[in-house]
Motif scaffolding. Structure first.
Motif: not given
Length: 723
Positions: A417-422, A448-452, A464-471
């Motif tokens: 759930d923690l990573l789902y919110e991320l 301000r952001y990190a690529a994850v 499934v793999m995805r790459r996001y810019a998260v706070n």
């Protein structure tokens, strides 16, 4: 009435007619296999006499049968094409086709005789030459039961590789009415699955902001196992390396059955009046045109952008449409061989152009919802977490697979759930125009952001793999939670993936950028690594995120993939095992082993310093107070867009050292360093670079390790900022 003539007689007659091809094949294989093997072993006779280099030559013998030389590889690909085209070229001549089909012989028998004679012309010389090459190896004393088995496997791989290409070309001949167009059809049959998948992955990487390569998708796996070209390459490489697997053999068998079946069915209905025409089945012409021109146009447009270094996606659509129009015109010319007939198939041309535009629009506007896709919570079995900073912070042993060390380890179930919110935060940022693809550009706000990178392991078995810019604050908080798990720490920290028995040396890198060997026995090695593991499991997440290492361990391990001339594994290093001031167990043990803690760089050990400022920092006077405090002995030089302050004055050196500290990106990255840097020349002849504190910040104390009676090495493993 059907003739009683046997198929064997037809085969012999066909071989006689193509005796020139049999001679060409025999000479080609003789030169590139046994002769090449003889020359290779003769040139290395001296090495064969030495036990230290003998093993590598012995292991190379199987590769000489099917792919060690580019000449072998090319011949195994071209000769089957030639055999297929010459064996069935009569169907492209109306006179010959009418003659053959007027005889009282069933079409299936004609097909079988031409097909089997081509295989015999290919395989018999190849087998004989492979046996000769193995005999040459035995004559040189390098044959053994194991090598004989490897040579047999390599020869089998070569036969199967030619078999796949041969079947592809036979099918292509049946799809066309001219030998020239059969060559183009052969290329299409062999590469079409790879062309489709290549376009698909290329368009994903171009248009989708959350796309990241790493996981081989099911379509990619399927294409690799149904494309004749990929099968050919895999059969050659795997059999030469002794790793020919059952899955590859099954794929080869299934693809070959499909190709042969298709060729037989087409031959049975091949109309005599089709000989000399581009396609024997006119109704299939527009379908073939659409299916070939759409992916080819997109592929050529993508390659054009690559070659011209044009990255703007806006150009891909007009380029693709241009090549679609051009390919449609070329195809119509091939069909009719008349410039006046270029617009004859205008309906299929419109479908091709429209299909090309539709496909690109689907990707351009993400009509499938790829970027915003997030699996339902109930579908997710596990999620992995891998910020980009992990790749700069961790270095794993060679034995750790790429798909785990570089794509991330799956976290314990309670943190899903923690990573789902991320992930939800990453999608929200994407909708606001902030994406991970921009993390490589200067405009990306890394403060301000990190690529994850996140992987979702779904209940259906897919990943499934995805790459996001998260706070970045959310990413750091998530990592703090994850690091509460000892199991997760054991997964991500390289020290827990090291086989202790393989460690041959341990080196310590200090603040001075110098490596020194730890003169320890095996028991002390184990004690030191035990202490380090204990500290890694107990250190706080805040230290790993915000702390600055005071040292670094480097382990030396055997390379599992390379050996020296004596056959012994070569040694590789495993650096970046950072030591923090909170690693009390490690520090205390190092002190017991003769290392003493130093709190700063000794100015008296510094010969000179060069302080490099960016043009912005110099013009803005960011370090004005420091610069004004320097003595007249300091020289200022402007070079390009940088200003360099050089000094060897002891007081100047002491002042600049207060602003100097080692760069450490931290486990989540660190942006507290400016774009300026310091180069220090030590009196012992070594040089090293350091980061500078941002202007106006009070520099913390600098810590280093210096061992008693150190043995300094020139190579440096501690990474310092030279941004």
């Amino acid at each position: 009435m059907t003739s009683k003539i046997s198929c064997a007689r037809l085969i012999l007659e066909d071989i006689r007619k193509r005796s020139w091809l049999a001679a060409l094949t025999s000479v080609a294989f003789f030169l590139i296999i046994p002769v090449n093997t003889m020359l290779y072993l003769s040139s290395r006779s001296a090495e064969l006499a030495r036990p230290s280099s003998r093993s590598s030559i012995v292991e190379s013998l199987p590769g000489l049968l099917n792919g060690d030389s580019s000449f072998i590889f090319i011949s195994l690909a071209l000769l089957p094409v030639l055999a297929a085209l010459t064996g069935f070229s009569y169907i492209h001549s109306r006179e010959k086709l009418d003659f053959y089909h007027s005889l009282p012989v069933r079409r299936e028998k004609w097909f079988a005789s031409a097909y089997l004679s081509g295989l015999i012309i290919l395989l018999m010389p190849y087998l004989l030459c492979a046996v000769l090459a193995a005999g040459i190896g035995a004559a040189n004393g390098i044959m053994s039961p194991e090598i004989a088995a490897d040579c047999t496997l390599a020869a089998a791989g070569g036969i199967l590789a030619m078999f796949v290409i041969y079947n592809s070309c036979v099918l292509a001949v049946m799809l066309t009415g001219r030998t020239a167009t059969a060559l183009l059809a052969s290329l299409a049959v062999m590469v079409y699955p790879l062309l489709i998948v290549s376009n698909f992955t290329s368009l994903q990487a171009t248009f989708f902001k959350t796309y990241s390569s790493g996981i081989v998708s099911f379509p990619e796996k399927l294409a690799l196992h149904i494309s004749p070209v990929s099968l050919f390459d895999a059969l050659i490489s795997d059999s030469a390396g002794g790793t020919l697997g059952a899955l590859l053999l099954i794929s080869t068998a299934l693809v070959s059955v499909l190709l042969i079946t298709g060729a037989v069915l087409l031959y049975r209905m091949y109309p005599s009046e089709a000989a000399g025409n581009t396609l024997p089945f006119p109704l299939a012409a527009p379908i073939a045109k659409v299916l070939i021109c759409i992916p080819t146009a997109i592929f050529i447009a993508s390659m054009t952008q690559e070659l011209t270094l044009t990255s703007e996606t806006l150009w891909l659509l007009p380029l693709s449409l241009f090549f679609a129009v051009l390919l449609c015109a070329v195809t119509e010319f091939i069909y009719h061989n008349d410039m006046k007939m270029l617009l004859k198939g205008w309906r299929s041309s419109l479908i091709t152009i429209g299909g090309t535009a539709l496909i690109l629009c689907i990707f351009q506007f993400d009509l499938t919802g790829y970027d915003t896709y997030l699996p339902e919570r109930g579908e997710i079995e596990a999620i992995s977490f891998h910020p980009d900073s992990f790749s700069q912070y961790f270095s794993y042993p060679e034995t750790v697979p790429y798909y785990t060390s570089e794509l991330g380890y799956f976290v314990p179930a309670e943190y899903t759930d923690l990573l789902y919110e991320l992930a939800e935060n990453g999608i929200d940022n994407l909708k606001s125009g902030i994406n991970a693809q921009d993390s490589y550009s200067d405009d990306f706000d890394s403060s301000r952001y990190a690529a994850v990178l996140l992987q979702y392991k779904l209940s259906g078995g897919n990943t499934v793999m995805r790459r996001y810019a998260v706070n970045i604050d959310k990413a750091e908080n998530a990592l703090r939670e994850l690091l509460q798990s000892e199991d997760y720490r054991r997964d991500i920290f390289p020290i827990f993936h090291v086989d202790r028995s393989d460690v041959s040396d341990i080196y310590l890198t200090n603040l001075y950028g110098q490596e020194e060997a730890a003169d320890l026995d095996k028991a002390q090695y184990n004690a030191l690594l035990d202490a380090y593991e204990k500290d890694v499991l107990s250190v706080s997440a805040d230290t790993l995120i915000d702390g600055t290492p005071v040292g670094e361990l480097t382990l030396y391990l055997p390379d599992p993939y390379q050996a020296d001339t004596a056959g012994e594994p070569m040694t590789i290093s495993l650096p970046m095992l950072y030591i923090y001031s909170d690693y009390t167990n490690t520090l205390n043990l190092l002190e017991d082993y003769g290392c003493t803690l130093r709190s700063e760089i000794d100015p008296q050990e510094v010969e000179s310093i060069t302080f490099t400022l960016s043009s912005d920092s110099w013009q803005n006077g960011d370090y004005g107070e420091l610069v004004s405090s320097l003595s007249d002995n300091a020289t200022v030089t402007t070079y390009n867009e940088e200003t360099r302050i050089e000094t060897s004055d002891p007081e100047d050196i002491s002042l600049i050292l207060e602003y100097t500290e080692p760069y450490s990106a931290g486990i989540m990255g660190n942006t507290s360093f400016s774009s300026n840097y310091v180069d220090i020349w030590y009196r012992n002849g070594n040089t090293f670079g350091y980061a500078t504190q941002a202007a106006g910040e009070f520099p913390p104390p600098v810590v280093s390790y210096m061992c008693a009676n150190p043995v300094f090495i020139d190579s440096v493993h501690l990474l310092l900022n030279r941004a």
